[in-house]
Design a protein around this motif. Structure first.
Motif, short mmCIF file in Angstrom:
data_model
loop_
_atom_site.label_atom_id
_atom_site.label_comp_id
_atom_site.label_asym_id
_atom_site.label_seq_id
_atom_site.Cartn_x
_atom_site.Cartn_y
_atom_site.Cartn_z
N ASP A 142 45.47 45.49 24.77
CA ASP A 142 44.95 46.31 25.86
C ASP A 142 43.68 45.72 26.45
N ALA A 143 42.88 45.08 25.58
CA ALA A 143 41.63 44.48 26.06
C ALA A 143 41.93 43.37 27.06
N ILE A 144 42.90 42.53 26.74
CA ILE A 144 43.27 41.45 27.67
C ILE A 144 43.82 42.03 28.97
N ARG A 145 44.75 42.98 28.85
CA ARG A 145 45.39 43.55 30.04
C ARG A 145 44.38 44.27 30.94
N ASP A 146 43.58 45.16 30.34
CA ASP A 146 42.65 45.95 31.15
C ASP A 146 41.52 45.10 31.72
N SER A 147 41.09 44.09 30.98
CA SER A 147 40.04 43.20 31.48
C SER A 147 40.53 42.42 32.70
N LEU A 148 41.75 41.93 32.62
CA LEU A 148 42.31 41.19 33.76
C LEU A 148 42.46 42.10 34.97
N ARG A 149 42.89 43.32 34.75
CA ARG A 149 43.03 44.25 35.87
C ARG A 149 41.68 44.59 36.49
N LEU A 150 40.69 44.78 35.64
CA LEU A 150 39.37 45.16 36.14
C LEU A 150 38.67 44.01 36.85
N PHE A 151 38.69 42.84 36.23
CA PHE A 151 37.87 41.72 36.72
C PHE A 151 38.66 40.70 37.53
N GLY A 152 39.98 40.87 37.64
CA GLY A 152 40.77 39.88 38.37
C GLY A 152 40.26 39.60 39.76
N PRO A 153 40.11 40.61 40.65
CA PRO A 153 39.60 40.35 42.00
C PRO A 153 38.17 39.76 41.99
N ALA A 154 37.33 40.22 41.06
CA ALA A 154 35.96 39.72 41.00
C ALA A 154 35.93 38.25 40.61
N LEU A 155 36.77 37.87 39.65
CA LEU A 155 36.82 36.48 39.23
C LEU A 155 37.40 35.60 40.34
N LEU A 156 38.35 36.12 41.10
CA LEU A 156 38.86 35.38 42.24
C LEU A 156 37.77 35.19 43.31
N ALA A 157 36.97 36.23 43.54
CA ALA A 157 35.86 36.12 44.49
C ALA A 157 34.84 35.08 44.02
N LEU A 158 34.54 35.10 42.73
CA LEU A 158 33.62 34.12 42.17
C LEU A 158 34.19 32.71 42.32
N ALA A 159 35.49 32.56 42.03
CA ALA A 159 36.14 31.25 42.18
C ALA A 159 36.07 30.77 43.62
N GLY A 160 36.19 31.71 44.57
CA GLY A 160 36.09 31.34 45.97
C GLY A 160 34.72 30.79 46.33
N VAL A 161 33.67 31.43 45.82
CA VAL A 161 32.31 30.95 46.06
C VAL A 161 32.11 29.57 45.46
N LEU A 162 32.54 29.40 44.21
CA LEU A 162 32.39 28.11 43.55
C LEU A 162 33.22 27.04 44.26
N GLY A 163 34.40 27.41 44.75
CA GLY A 163 35.22 26.47 45.49
C GLY A 163 34.56 26.03 46.79
N LEU A 164 33.91 26.98 47.49
CA LEU A 164 33.20 26.65 48.72
C LEU A 164 32.08 25.66 48.45
N ILE A 165 31.30 25.92 47.40
CA ILE A 165 30.18 25.03 47.06
C ILE A 165 30.69 23.65 46.65
N ALA A 166 31.72 23.64 45.81
CA ALA A 166 32.27 22.36 45.35
C ALA A 166 32.92 21.59 46.50
#
Length: 469
Positions: free
Chosen positions: A203-227
């Motif tokens: 449940d920890a893996i499933r719920d964490s991915l559901r909660l933070f999935g969009p946030a981690l994608l947004a973070l990846a987008g920022v890092l991708g822009l900088i890189a």
């Protein structure tokens, strides 16, 4: 203390007013600390933002570790000649709002805890410093605290999964300062372990991915822009200063961080050790968010040591640890104050000691103003009111003196050659480096007429020399 505030119900009703008073006091400290001209890193940030010309250039052209994107956009908006307080206004505002968010986080354990936590955030010297200089650390911290509050409320079942809010926090935090990545690891890890304790690792893996999935994608987008911008540029990503890992530098960094968090500016390792012990004893004090504190205060610094990361001597590198430590201390002392009897007296004495130590260091910052390079321009103006020629001892002083002269509208011409001799020579040094007693150039002699030594976590040491007749 609590008795003077009245019954608990009355204290609860007065919480918004008391919290607002603390926030206003914290704002006053930050404005008072933001009066001097910009120091080295701030000045280079302002110069890079100004010279790139456009907001798009901030994202695509300044591929430098001193480009904290949101801060650079603000500096570009207000202009190179902006008064120091205006140039630092984004950090002042962010650092002030962070006090309110910290109070909200603390108040989840009670009104007294909320007020105590807000007070510690208001006076902590490291937060007053970062909240009064034109860099991205204060906006980053604000985004991190907002994420902590959202996750805390979600874990308590008060709100639905705050996916959009966390996405904004992660993205804006990373655009403010890339050390937000450390905070992301601590927040995600905290939520994961909290769910694991309740429902198991699946449940920890499933719920964490559901909660933070969009946030981690947004973070990846920022890092991708900088890189991507760095890869597309001819010079790639540039680091202004990189010091390889050494144990001495690491111990100094975490020592400064812990010391300036609580107002004891020492390089000793005993303060970080005491902080780690406090985390281990936290369950005895009834402190919550244990996984967050363990990851931020113990896990993060240990990971930095294991990875042998560079630039570890800078206390600001560990701002995540400072924030977590203040939340922990605020909760522990607040619970003690609310408990009564000997616990109240012990917590009150600890809070008074931390307050006195912190305000003393805040006073040092306010008086010293990071060495205030603007005093060099004022000295030149006093000796040569119509303008002057200036030679720099080394390139690091260029942005500092350029921004200071722009602030004061002083006509200054910077020359490279030794001859003919310039009227003044500006020499800047890093901490521990010495200044020459005199400077011989072009067969002439220069003597010092003004100088400053920065005290605290940030600043520029400098001496101004004038040509002798």
């Amino acid at each position: 203390m609590l008795a003077a505030m009245g019954p608990r119900g009355e204290l609860d009703r007065r919480f918004p007013v008391l919290l607002s008073a603390i926030v206003v006091f914290g704002l006053a400290l930050r404005i008072a600390s933001a009066q001097g001209s910009l120091w080295l890193d701030e000045a280079w940030s302002a110069t890079l933002a100004h010279d790139t010309g456009t907001p798009l250039g901030v994202f695509l052209k300044i591929n430098h570790d001193n480009n904290h994107h949101l801060n650079s956009l603000w500096l570009q908006l207000v202009g190179l000649a902006a008064p120091p307080v205006l140039a630092r206004a984004l950090s002042i505002a962010s650092g002030t709002v962070a006090i309110w968010i910290a109070g909200r986080i603390g108040s989840r354990r009670g009104t007294v805890v909320g007020l105590t936590t807000a007070w510690l955030f208001a006076v902590s010297p490291i937060l007053v410093t970062m909240g009064s200089e034109a860099r991205g650390y204060a906006p980053m911290l604000l985004a991190l605290l907002a994420a902590v509050l959202l996750v805390d409320r979600w874990l308590a079942g008060e709100i639905p999964p705050p996916r959009r809010g966390l996405a904004w926090c992660f993205a804006l935090g990373a655009l403010s300062q890339l050390t937000m990545i450390f905070g992301v690891c601590a927040v995600v890890g905290w939520a994961f372990f909290a769910i694991w304790q309740r429902a198991g690792w699946k449940d920890a893996i499933r719920d964490s991915l559901r909660l933070f999935g969009p946030a981690l994608l947004a973070l990846a987008g920022v890092l991708g822009l900088i890189a991507g911008a760095a890869l597309a540029s001819e010079n790639g990503f540039t680091v202004g200063r990189y010091d390889p890992f050494t144990l001495a530098a690491y111990l100094r960094g975490i020592g400064d961080m812990a010391g300036y968090t609580v107002g004891i500016p020492r390089h000793d390792v005993w303060l970080p050790i005491l902080a780690a012990i406090l985390v281990l004893l936290a369950p005895r004090f009834g402190v919550s968010r244990l996984a967050f504190h363990r990851l931020a205060i113990i896990g993060f610094p240990l990971t930095i040591a294991i990875l042998h990361a560079g630039n570890v001597s800078f206390a600001r590198y560990y701002l995540l640890t400072s924030a977590a430590l203040l939340i922990l201390i605020g909760e522990a002392t607040g619970l003690g104050l609310a408990a009564g009897h000997w616990k109240r007296w012990t917590a009150g004495a600890a809070l008074a000691a931390l307050t006195a130590a912190s305000l003393i260091q805040d006073g040092v910052l306010i008086a010293n103003q990071r060495g205030d390079p603007g005093a060099a321009v004022r000295a030149m103006s006093a000796h040569s009111p119509g303008g002057a020629t200036l030679r720099l001892d080394r390139e690091t002083g260029l942005a500092v003196i350029r921004v200071a002269a722009e602030h004061q509208r002083y006509p200054l011409t910077i020359v490279d050659a030794d001859c003919p001799p310039a009227r003044f020579v500006f020499v800047d040094r890093f901490e521990g480096q010495s200044f020459p007693a005199t400077i011989p150039l072009c067969g002439r002699l220069y003597r010092p007429i003004a100088s400053a030594h920065a005290r605290g976590l940030s600043g520029t040491d400098w001496t101004l020399y004038e040509l002798q007749p």
